[in-house]
Scaffold this motif. Structure first.
Motif, PDB file in Angstrom:
ATOM      1  N   UNK A   1      72.093 -15.694 -56.895  1.00  0.00           N
ATOM      2  CA  UNK A   1      71.570 -14.944 -58.247  1.00  0.00           C
ATOM      3  C   UNK A   1      70.400 -13.996 -57.771  1.00  0.00           C
ATOM      4  N   UNK A   2      70.453 -12.681 -58.638  1.00  0.00           N
ATOM      5  CA  UNK A   2      69.464 -11.646 -58.386  1.00  0.00           C
ATOM      6  C   UNK A   2      69.093 -11.428 -59.760  1.00  0.00           C
ATOM      7  N   UNK A   3      68.004 -10.723 -59.771  1.00  0.00           N
ATOM      8  CA  UNK A   3      67.236 -10.456 -61.176  1.00  0.00           C
ATOM      9  C   UNK A   3      67.936  -9.014 -61.534  1.00  0.00           C
ATOM     10  N   UNK A   4      68.227  -8.678 -62.803  1.00  0.00           N
ATOM     11  CA  UNK A   4      68.647  -7.466 -63.108  1.00  0.00           C
ATOM     12  C   UNK A   4      67.647  -6.720 -63.886  1.00  0.00           C
ATOM     13  N   UNK A   5      67.245  -5.568 -63.494  1.00  0.00           N
ATOM     14  CA  UNK A   5      66.287  -4.626 -64.019  1.00  0.00           C
ATOM     15  C   UNK A   5      66.945  -3.457 -64.931  1.00  0.00           C
ATOM     16  N   UNK A   6      66.638  -3.115 -66.090  1.00  0.00           N
ATOM     17  CA  UNK A   6      67.302  -2.136 -66.802  1.00  0.00           C
ATOM     18  C   UNK A   6      66.821  -0.684 -66.302  1.00  0.00           C
ATOM     19  N   UNK A   7      67.593   0.281 -66.161  1.00  0.00           N
ATOM     20  CA  UNK A   7      67.116   1.631 -65.684  1.00  0.00           C
ATOM     21  C   UNK A   7      67.197   2.366 -67.004  1.00  0.00           C
ATOM     22  N   UNK A   8      65.889   2.862 -67.331  1.00  0.00           N
ATOM     23  CA  UNK A   8      65.822   3.715 -68.657  1.00  0.00           C
ATOM     24  C   UNK A   8      65.537   5.174 -68.460  1.00  0.00           C
ATOM     25  N   UNK A   9      66.053   5.922 -68.911  1.00  0.00           N
ATOM     26  CA  UNK A   9      65.656   7.248 -68.632  1.00  0.00           C
ATOM     27  C   UNK A   9      65.308   8.006 -69.994  1.00  0.00           C
ATOM     28  N   UNK A  10      64.564   9.020 -69.902  1.00  0.00           N
ATOM     29  CA  UNK A  10      64.021   9.917 -71.233  1.00  0.00           C
ATOM     30  C   UNK A  10      62.982   9.164 -72.200  1.00  0.00           C
ATOM     31  N   UNK A  11      62.765   9.717 -73.157  1.00  0.00           N
ATOM     32  CA  UNK A  11      61.577   9.543 -73.917  1.00  0.00           C
ATOM     33  C   UNK A  11      62.082   9.558 -75.334  1.00  0.00           C
ATOM     34  N   UNK A  12      61.559   8.664 -76.345  1.00  0.00           N
ATOM     35  CA  UNK A  12      62.116   8.682 -77.801  1.00  0.00           C
ATOM     36  C   UNK A  12      61.422   9.846 -78.480  1.00  0.00           C
ATOM     37  N   UNK A  30      76.059 -12.541 -57.306  1.00  0.00           N
ATOM     38  CA  UNK A  30      76.597 -11.446 -56.460  1.00  0.00           C
ATOM     39  C   UNK A  30      77.189 -12.127 -55.198  1.00  0.00           C
ATOM     40  N   UNK A  31      77.831 -11.538 -54.530  1.00  0.00           N
ATOM     41  CA  UNK A  31      78.699 -11.923 -53.306  1.00  0.00           C
ATOM     42  C   UNK A  31      78.960 -10.880 -52.214  1.00  0.00           C
ATOM     43  N   UNK A  32      78.821 -11.231 -51.155  1.00  0.00           N
ATOM     44  CA  UNK A  32      79.172 -10.397 -50.094  1.00  0.00           C
ATOM     45  C   UNK A  32      78.643 -10.998 -48.957  1.00  0.00           C
ATOM     46  N   UNK A  33      78.656 -10.060 -47.869  1.00  0.00           N
ATOM     47  CA  UNK A  33      78.050 -10.545 -46.395  1.00  0.00           C
ATOM     48  C   UNK A  33      76.609 -11.177 -46.587  1.00  0.00           C
ATOM     49  N   UNK A  64      74.279  -1.000 -61.123  1.00  0.00           N
ATOM     50  CA  UNK A  64      74.430   0.182 -60.529  1.00  0.00           C
ATOM     51  C   UNK A  64      74.501  -0.031 -58.937  1.00  0.00           C
ATOM     52  N   UNK A  65      75.008   0.852 -58.190  1.00  0.00           N
ATOM     53  CA  UNK A  65      75.066   0.897 -57.030  1.00  0.00           C
ATOM     54  C   UNK A  65      75.032  -0.436 -56.159  1.00  0.00           C
ATOM     55  N   UNK A  66      76.012  -1.210 -56.273  1.00  0.00           N
ATOM     56  CA  UNK A  66      76.022  -2.346 -55.487  1.00  0.00           C
ATOM     57  C   UNK A  66      76.538  -2.181 -53.957  1.00  0.00           C
ATOM     58  N   UNK A  67      77.116  -1.073 -53.965  1.00  0.00           N
ATOM     59  CA  UNK A  67      77.325  -0.718 -52.519  1.00  0.00           C
ATOM     60  C   UNK A  67      78.816  -1.164 -52.367  1.00  0.00           C
ATOM     61  N   UNK A  68      79.424  -0.833 -51.104  1.00  0.00           N
ATOM     62  CA  UNK A  68      80.688  -1.357 -50.749  1.00  0.00           C
ATOM     63  C   UNK A  68      80.958  -2.993 -50.415  1.00  0.00           C
ATOM     64  N   UNK A  69      79.786  -3.368 -50.198  1.00  0.00           N
ATOM     65  CA  UNK A  69      80.035  -4.800 -49.661  1.00  0.00           C
ATOM     66  C   UNK A  69      79.820  -5.734 -50.489  1.00  0.00           C
ATOM     67  N   UNK A  70      78.760  -5.551 -51.667  1.00  0.00           N
ATOM     68  CA  UNK A  70      78.489  -6.351 -52.631  1.00  0.00           C
ATOM     69  C   UNK A  70      79.138  -6.411 -54.015  1.00  0.00           C
ATOM     70  N   UNK A  71      79.356  -7.523 -54.487  1.00  0.00           N
ATOM     71  CA  UNK A  71      80.214  -7.522 -55.650  1.00  0.00           C
ATOM     72  C   UNK A  71      79.651  -8.694 -56.891  1.00  0.00           C
ATOM     73  N   UNK A  72      79.527  -8.055 -57.783  1.00  0.00           N
ATOM     74  CA  UNK A  72      79.106  -8.953 -59.046  1.00  0.00           C
ATOM     75  C   UNK A  72      80.290 -10.041 -59.358  1.00  0.00           C
TER      76      UNK A  72
END
Length: 180
Positions: A1-12, A30-33, A64-72
């Motif tokens: 289990x890993x923490x999820x950080x929301x990625x926010x861009x721009x300003x209101x 997540x799972x993988x090697x 975003x970008x779990x890579x080729x080896x990690x899966x949700x």
């Protein structure tokens, strides 16, 4: 289990700010090697843009970008909620004249102070347009029926969307019969 950080861009939009950001779920499996899973402490969501936003928003995103080896594990989308609200601002105004209304005709009203300083607070967009009227601080003298010293409430006339957060609640006045 890993923490999820929301990625926010721009300003209101001007006059608005981010009040809170939440992501659901806030942890995913997540799972993988083994070495990659053990070294992964958090993941980010896809970018959620708040550029020029003036209202809250909700967006379904994937990690975003779990890579080729990690899966949700569940593969479900994540939900990012961004609360957008008005920027609250305050501004002080000096030398606001006290206006005495409804004095009895047979009394002279002598104020202890003739003007006040107030601080007004509210939505930044409203505050940018606000200038107090010359008669926005009033004291109702209709209750005075004799000579003497009185402490009366000060009433402020400002738009309902704003509030006086600092300024005298009362003011002292003295009444006497006018000298002929």
């Amino acid at each position: 289990w890993v923490k999820v950080n929301p990625l926010i861009s721009g300003t209101p939009a001007h006059g608005y700010e981010i009040k809170s950001i939440n992501v659901y779920p806030d942890e995913i499996e997540i799972y993988g090697p083994r070495s990659l899973v053990e070294n992964c402490t958090r993941i980010q969501t896809q970018v959620v843009s708040v550029k020029n936003a003036s209202t809250s928003l909700e967006k379904a995103v994937i990690p975003e970008n779990l890579g080729a080896f990690l899966k949700h594990v569940s593969g479900e989308k994540l939900r990012v909620e961004v609360e957008i609200g008005p920027v609250i601002s305050s501004k002080s105004f000096d030398n606001i004249p006290l206006i005495f209304v409804n004095p009895a005709q047979d009394f002279e009203v002598i104020p202890a102070i003739s003007s006040v300083k107030i601080t007004v607070s509210g939505n930044l967009l409203e505050m940018e347009k606000f200038t107090p009227e010359k008669d926005c601080a009033k004291i109702d003298c209709s209750s005075i029926t004799e000579e003497g010293d009185f402490e009366l409430p000060v009433k402020y006339s400002i738009p309902d969307s704003l509030s006086v957060i600092d300024g005298p609640a009362t003011a002292k006045v003295m009444t006497k019969h006018p000298t002929p």
